[in-house]
Scaffold this motif. Structure first.
Motif, mmCIF file in Angstrom:
data_model
loop_
_atom_site.group_PDB
_atom_site.id
_atom_site.type_symbol
_atom_site.label_atom_id
_atom_site.label_comp_id
_atom_site.label_asym_id
_atom_site.label_seq_id
_atom_site.Cartn_x
_atom_site.Cartn_y
_atom_site.Cartn_z
ATOM 1 N N ALA A 347 -22.389 17.315 -20.683
ATOM 2 C CA ALA A 347 -22.436 18.453 -21.617
ATOM 3 C C ALA A 347 -21.449 19.535 -21.224
ATOM 4 O O ALA A 347 -21.246 20.488 -21.987
ATOM 5 N N GLY A 348 -20.836 19.410 -20.035
ATOM 6 C CA GLY A 348 -19.824 20.366 -19.600
ATOM 7 C C GLY A 348 -20.370 21.769 -19.436
ATOM 8 O O GLY A 348 -21.391 21.992 -18.806
ATOM 9 N N HIS A 349 -19.674 22.724 -20.080
ATOM 10 C CA HIS A 349 -20.025 24.132 -19.901
ATOM 11 C C HIS A 349 -21.037 24.615 -20.933
ATOM 12 O O HIS A 349 -21.311 25.812 -21.006
ATOM 13 N N ARG A 350 -21.631 23.702 -21.727
ATOM 14 C CA ARG A 350 -22.549 24.137 -22.780
ATOM 15 C C ARG A 350 -23.737 24.910 -22.211
ATOM 16 O O ARG A 350 -24.256 24.597 -21.144
ATOM 17 N N THR A 351 -24.160 25.899 -22.949
ATOM 18 C CA THR A 351 -25.386 26.613 -22.633
ATOM 19 C C THR A 351 -26.244 26.636 -23.883
ATOM 20 O O THR A 351 -25.761 26.392 -24.987
ATOM 21 N N SER A 352 -27.506 26.926 -23.733
ATOM 22 C CA SER A 352 -28.430 26.852 -24.859
ATOM 23 C C SER A 352 -28.080 27.859 -25.943
ATOM 24 O O SER A 352 -27.753 29.017 -25.659
ATOM 25 N N SER A 353 -28.154 27.412 -27.199
ATOM 26 C CA SER A 353 -27.888 28.322 -28.317
ATOM 27 C C SER A 353 -28.958 29.391 -28.433
ATOM 28 O O SER A 353 -28.731 30.438 -29.045
ATOM 29 N N THR A 354 -30.128 29.150 -27.841
ATOM 30 C CA THR A 354 -31.191 30.150 -27.900
ATOM 31 C C THR A 354 -30.846 31.383 -27.085
ATOM 32 O O THR A 354 -31.415 32.449 -27.296
ATOM 33 N N VAL A 355 -29.892 31.248 -26.144
ATOM 34 C CA VAL A 355 -29.465 32.414 -25.371
ATOM 35 C C VAL A 355 -28.806 33.430 -26.289
ATOM 36 O O VAL A 355 -29.069 34.630 -26.229
ATOM 37 N N ALA A 356 -27.923 32.939 -27.185
ATOM 38 C CA ALA A 356 -27.268 33.841 -28.127
ATOM 39 C C ALA A 356 -28.271 34.439 -29.099
ATOM 40 O O ALA A 356 -28.199 35.624 -29.448
ATOM 41 N N TYR A 451 -20.625 25.946 -6.024
ATOM 42 C CA TYR A 451 -21.662 24.965 -5.694
ATOM 43 C C TYR A 451 -21.200 23.548 -6.023
ATOM 44 O O TYR A 451 -21.369 22.620 -5.221
ATOM 45 N N GLU A 452 -20.604 23.365 -7.217
ATOM 46 C CA GLU A 452 -20.149 22.025 -7.604
ATOM 47 C C GLU A 452 -19.034 21.551 -6.678
ATOM 48 O O GLU A 452 -18.960 20.367 -6.341
ATOM 49 N N LYS A 453 -18.148 22.473 -6.241
ATOM 50 C CA LYS A 453 -17.097 22.085 -5.305
ATOM 51 C C LYS A 453 -17.679 21.679 -3.953
ATOM 52 O O LYS A 453 -17.236 20.705 -3.333
ATOM 53 N N LEU A 454 -18.679 22.432 -3.507
ATOM 54 C CA LEU A 454 -19.323 22.084 -2.237
ATOM 55 C C LEU A 454 -19.983 20.708 -2.316
ATOM 56 O O LEU A 454 -19.886 19.905 -1.376
ATOM 57 N N LYS A 455 -20.656 20.422 -3.416
ATOM 58 C CA LYS A 455 -21.301 19.117 -3.562
ATOM 59 C C LYS A 455 -20.260 17.998 -3.570
ATOM 60 O O LYS A 455 -20.477 16.927 -2.992
ATOM 61 N N ARG A 456 -19.136 18.260 -4.247
ATOM 62 C CA ARG A 456 -18.090 17.246 -4.307
ATOM 63 C C ARG A 456 -17.524 16.983 -2.913
ATOM 64 O O ARG A 456 -17.333 15.836 -2.507
ATOM 65 N N GLN A 457 -17.228 18.047 -2.179
ATOM 66 C CA GLN A 457 -16.724 17.886 -0.814
ATOM 67 C C GLN A 457 -17.733 17.164 0.062
ATOM 68 O O GLN A 457 -17.378 16.297 0.867
ATOM 69 N N THR A 578 -15.736 22.296 -15.493
ATOM 70 C CA THR A 578 -16.775 22.016 -14.495
ATOM 71 C C THR A 578 -18.093 21.668 -15.172
ATOM 72 O O THR A 578 -18.562 22.427 -16.022
ATOM 73 N N PRO A 579 -18.714 20.534 -14.819
ATOM 74 C CA PRO A 579 -20.019 20.191 -15.393
ATOM 75 C C PRO A 579 -21.078 21.235 -15.029
ATOM 76 O O PRO A 579 -21.031 21.847 -13.958
ATOM 77 N N LEU A 580 -22.008 21.451 -15.943
ATOM 78 C CA LEU A 580 -23.174 22.322 -15.731
ATOM 79 C C LEU A 580 -22.794 23.782 -15.513
ATOM 80 O O LEU A 580 -23.607 24.569 -15.030
ATOM 81 N N SER A 581 -21.559 24.168 -15.877
ATOM 82 C CA SER A 581 -21.164 25.552 -15.646
ATOM 83 C C SER A 581 -21.787 26.512 -16.654
ATOM 84 O O SER A 581 -21.574 27.713 -16.568
ATOM 85 N N GLY A 582 -22.566 26.002 -17.601
ATOM 86 C CA GLY A 582 -23.251 26.875 -18.541
ATOM 87 C C GLY A 582 -24.447 27.577 -17.945
ATOM 88 O O GLY A 582 -25.019 28.470 -18.572
ATOM 89 N N GLN A 583 -24.851 27.166 -16.736
ATOM 90 C CA GLN A 583 -25.956 27.842 -16.065
ATOM 91 C C GLN A 583 -25.672 27.908 -14.575
ATOM 92 O O GLN A 583 -24.997 27.049 -14.022
ATOM 93 N N CYS A 584 -26.185 28.943 -13.933
ATOM 94 C CA CYS A 584 -25.994 29.074 -12.495
ATOM 95 C C CYS A 584 -26.952 28.145 -11.772
ATOM 96 O O CYS A 584 -27.737 27.426 -12.386
#
Length: 606
Positions: A347-356, A451-457, A578-584
């Motif tokens: 889903a990549g950088h998607r975030t929930s539409s309910t946030v908007a 975080y994603e970079k750390l996991k990849r490393q 970056t995957p999951l970048s729509g949420q911290c």
């Protein structure tokens, strides 16, 4: 004086055979726990009969009336008495109890319901005559002719009238009706090609509580449409499809984005070979799939189907058939965790539409009491001018490369997250997209990227470390020092080298290079907090991810730091890639997108 043994004068117990009525009432206690249990058994029978439309009518939470009408294959007059006999079923032949492909198979539901309530069955097969049979308190009437189109109508009145003590344990009519509605919703999700209707006839006129028309198309389209009917449009809009296979086990369904999380597990629907279950293994696997995207007090929303050869799963664990036992539970858990994580990453950088939507609902336009012309508006003199935040002279944050961006490229705003226009309060980046505005929480977004970079490393070579010129000594309690040093090997793989320094102190000799200059003492204490929260629960991988999440927070762009336009644009581009970048890491949204049409409506320009 010795006391007499109270058991000396008790007569010897005699073993006796229970009568059929007592046996049925005992069996009913296992199968029919409450009205929702009766509805479940009857609707599952209708599904197994090949029904395409099922209508359920209840009164007083199912205590006074439960009626299930279907257009299935029906039963003949000769079948009806046999259907009320215990362990009589058309769904299995008894040769292989592992090859079960139907909802029901025990042959206990109808005789159990007849033992605790007043049950009437009217049924007709295609080309045959309708017939009716009734049973009350275990006493079965003779079969007689009736009138009905093809299918079956089962009517259960006065549930538990034969066992009045059970009535005391039922909840209010409203609570029982809600439990019945939840049962229908689960079965409706399991069978999207069947139409379901739930009617409450407690008061006149009767009202339709739930309706889900039969869906068409392929399975994914049908399930997506049914999910919108059952869980609502916001879930369907913010869910990603699941489709994964591992060793003859197939995972399918839909999982909602982490930012569409719930305060409780009310939107978690799990199915094994199409059967709704509440299995602890599957619930734990679902939680594990969202482990690094949700805080502990939030719950994911998902509709998850696991399909496999019936011989690989035992559904004959409990009379309610809500629990299962897999031959290889580890394989199933791994399939769910990896399948959902892969789908969310896609889903990549998607975030929930309910946030908007929540953002827009929080904005209240001031009421206008009559037309005010531009010339009549009062402005202070002189009018304040807008000032962009000053540039930040230091080097960019460790993982945000500030590459030069041409002014005309920023002006186009043709990237999904747009191009940076301003920074507000040193915390929020405002970007313009082709059809709206994006507001980014710079710290939350960068925390996810680190975080994603750390996991990849970590997965590839281990996190690169930088040696400190002078080791930093951190004073801890003896217990905390022992806990930290017990994980020293794992921490070293994360780029953090700690060793004992006498007493309760530890020496930090290396820190993760990706973090740049970092407060080692604060980092160590945050890691200790995470280790204390986790305890011994969770797998090693889950514990490492949780610690990496804490580490990432220390290497992120801080709130209050002013960023240059190039840095802000670089952050946006990295978020898009970056995957999951729509949420911290804690499940909060990293950005809010407002469409221009929505903003115009706020100002009455629509």
């Amino acid at each position: 004086m010795a006391l007499a043994n109270p058991n000396m004068d008790r007569p010897r117990p005699v073993i006796r055979q229970l009568d059929e009525g007592a046996i049925n009432r005992i069996a009913a206690g296992e199968v029919v726990e409450r009205p929702a249990s009766a509805v479940k058994e009857l609707v599952e029978n209708a599904i197994d009969a090949g029904a395409t439309r099922i209508e359920v009518t209840i009164a007083e939470g199912g205590k006074r009336l439960i009626r299930v009408v279907d257009d299935g294959c029906g039963m003949t007059a000769e079948d009806l008495p046999l259907a009320l006999s215990r362990h009589a079923t058309s769904k299995i032949d008894g040769t292989d109890l592992l090859a079960i492909s139907t909802f029901g198979f025990r042959g206990e539901a109808l005789p159990s319901l007849g033992a605790v309530g007043r049950l009437t069955i009217v049924s007709r097969v295609e080309g045959g005559e309708a017939a009716e049979i009734a049973v009350a308190g275990g006493r079965v009437s003779a079969v007689r002719p009736a009138a009905l189109s093809c299918g079956t109508r089962v009517e259960l009145r006065d549930l538990f009238h034969a066992t009045p003590a059970r009535l005391k344990f039922l909840r209010t009519d409203r609570a029982e009706a809600q439990a019945i509605a939840e049962t229908i919703r689960r079965l409706a999700l399991a069978e999207p090609f069947i139409g379901f209707t739930l009617v409450d006839a407690t008061e006149e006129p009767a009202r339709t509580v739930f309706r889900a028309d039969a869906r068409s198309g392929d399975l994914f389209d049908a399930l997506h449409g049914r999910a919108a009917q059952v869980l609502g449009g916001p879930f369907a809009e913010n869910a990603v499809p699941l489709d994964a296979v591992r060793e003859d086990h197939h995972l399918s369904g839909f999982a909602a984005l982490p930012t569409y999380s719930r305060g409780s597990a009310v939107q978690q629907y799990l199915f094994v070979n199409g059967r709704p279950v509440t299995d602890k293994l599957l619930i734990g696997a679902l939680r594990g799939a969202y482990a690094d995207t949700l805080p502990r007090d939030r719950h994911p929303a998902a509709v998850v189907f696991v399909d496999c050869d019936p011989k690989l799963v035992d559904v004959n664990v409990h009379p309610a058939k809500s629990q299962v036992r897999f031959r290889d539970p580890g394989l199933v858990r791994g399939l769910i965790v990896s399948g959902i994580r892969h789908a969310l990453a896609g889903a990549g950088h998607r975030t929930s539409s309910t946030v908007a939507s929540a953002t827009l609902s929080a904005v209240h336009a001031e009421p206008v009491s009559g037309r005010v012309y531009q010339m009549d508006r009062a402005y202070p003199s002189p009018r304040p001018s807008f000032q962009a935040p000053p540039g930040f002279a230091e080097t960019a944050a460790p993982s945000v490369r500030a590459e030069p961006v041409q002014a005309e490229e920023r002006a186009r705003g043709d990237h999904p997250l747009g191009s940076a226009r301003a920074q507000l309060h040193g915390t929020y980046i405002v970007a313009q997209t082709g059809d709206g505005v994006v507001i980014v929480d710079q710290h939350a977004a960068h925390e996810r990227l680190v975080y994603e970079k750390l996991k990849r490393q970590m997965a590839e070579t281990g996190v690169a470390a930088q040696a400190l010129l002078i080791p930093e000594i951190v004073e801890l309690s003896g217990t905390d020092a022992e806990l930290l040093l017990s994980h020293a090997e794992d921490l070293h793989r994360m780029g953090l080298a700690v060793e004992p320094f006498g007493g309760g102190a530890v020496a930090v000799r290396e820190t993760p290079a990706i973090l740049g200059p970092v407060d080692a003492a604060a980092l160590v204490r945050d890691i200790l907090d995470e280790l204390s929260d986790l305890g011994d629960s969770g797998t090693l991988g889950a514990r490492l991810d949780a610690i990496l999440s804490r580490v990432a927070c220390h290497g992120s762009v801080r709130a209050g730091r002013h960023m240059r336009a190039e840095e802000m644009d670089a952050l946006l581009r990295e978020m898009e890639a970056t995957p999951l970048s729509g949420q911290c890491n804690h499940g909060r949204p990293t950005y809010v997108e407002l469409k221009l049409a929505d903003i115009e409506r706020l100002f009455g320009r629509a």
